[in-house]
Design a protein around this motif. Structure first.
Motif, short mmCIF file in Angstrom:
data_model
loop_
_atom_site.label_atom_id
_atom_site.label_comp_id
_atom_site.label_asym_id
_atom_site.label_seq_id
_atom_site.Cartn_x
_atom_site.Cartn_y
_atom_site.Cartn_z
N LEU A 51 28.84 96.87 45.07
CA LEU A 51 27.53 97.03 45.52
C LEU A 51 27.36 98.55 45.75
O LEU A 51 26.21 98.92 45.41
CB LEU A 51 27.03 96.23 46.55
N ALA A 52 28.29 99.10 46.69
CA ALA A 52 27.84 100.63 47.03
C ALA A 52 28.09 101.43 45.68
O ALA A 52 27.00 102.28 45.55
CB ALA A 52 29.12 100.78 47.86
N VAL A 53 28.88 101.02 44.85
CA VAL A 53 28.91 102.01 43.68
C VAL A 53 27.46 101.57 42.64
O VAL A 53 27.00 102.82 42.14
CB VAL A 53 30.05 101.49 42.65
N GLN A 54 26.97 100.39 42.85
CA GLN A 54 25.67 100.10 41.97
C GLN A 54 24.66 100.94 42.56
O GLN A 54 23.88 101.26 42.06
CB GLN A 54 25.53 98.47 42.05
N VAL A 55 24.60 100.82 44.07
CA VAL A 55 23.50 101.52 44.67
C VAL A 55 23.57 102.81 44.44
O VAL A 55 22.38 103.62 44.06
CB VAL A 55 23.72 101.13 46.12
N HIS A 56 24.80 103.62 44.46
CA HIS A 56 24.86 105.02 44.03
C HIS A 56 24.29 105.21 42.62
O HIS A 56 23.76 106.29 42.34
CB HIS A 56 26.35 105.41 44.08
N LYS A 57 24.63 104.28 41.70
CA LYS A 57 24.29 104.72 40.16
C LYS A 57 22.77 104.24 39.85
O LYS A 57 22.05 105.21 39.44
CB LYS A 57 25.14 103.82 39.24
N ASP A 58 22.30 103.26 40.61
CA ASP A 58 20.99 102.58 40.43
C ASP A 58 19.88 103.43 41.25
O ASP A 58 18.41 103.03 41.15
CB ASP A 58 20.88 101.12 40.17
#
Length: 96
Positions: A51-58
């Motif tokens: 989720l942290a990676v997704q938030v960083h990307k999106d």
């Protein structure tokens, strides 16, 4: 006596759900975000990292979906942790 035996049909509404939306910023450390997701939102380490990676990307992502009171309480707890750690971490409660 007949009134006592008559059943009234009551409509019960399911409580509305609310998403806790997490927003990306350039200052909050990913370790802190993962910690909050695990401690406050009950995510596993693997879920928190994803989720942290997704938030960083999106730019944003949903940390969880809850009733309004629970969502607001979790946001308050997370924001208090962020304030204490001096991070501009931002969460928001939005209708699901």
């Amino acid at each position: 006596m007949e009134d006592l035996l008559t059943k009234e049909k009551q409509k019960v509404e399911v409580p509305r759900s609310f998403n806790v939306v997490m927003f990306n910023d350039d200052y909050t450390h990913m370790d802190f975000v993962i910690l909050v997701l695990v401690e406050v939102f009950g995510k596993t380490i693997e879920e928190a990292v994803t989720l942290a990676v997704q938030v960083h990307k999106d730019g944003q992502g949903i940390a969880g979906t809850y009733s309004r009171d629970i969502a607001e309480t979790k946001v308050t707890i997370a924001m208090d942790k962020a304030k204490e750690a001096e991070f501009p971490f931002r969460l928001e409660v939005q209708p699901a």
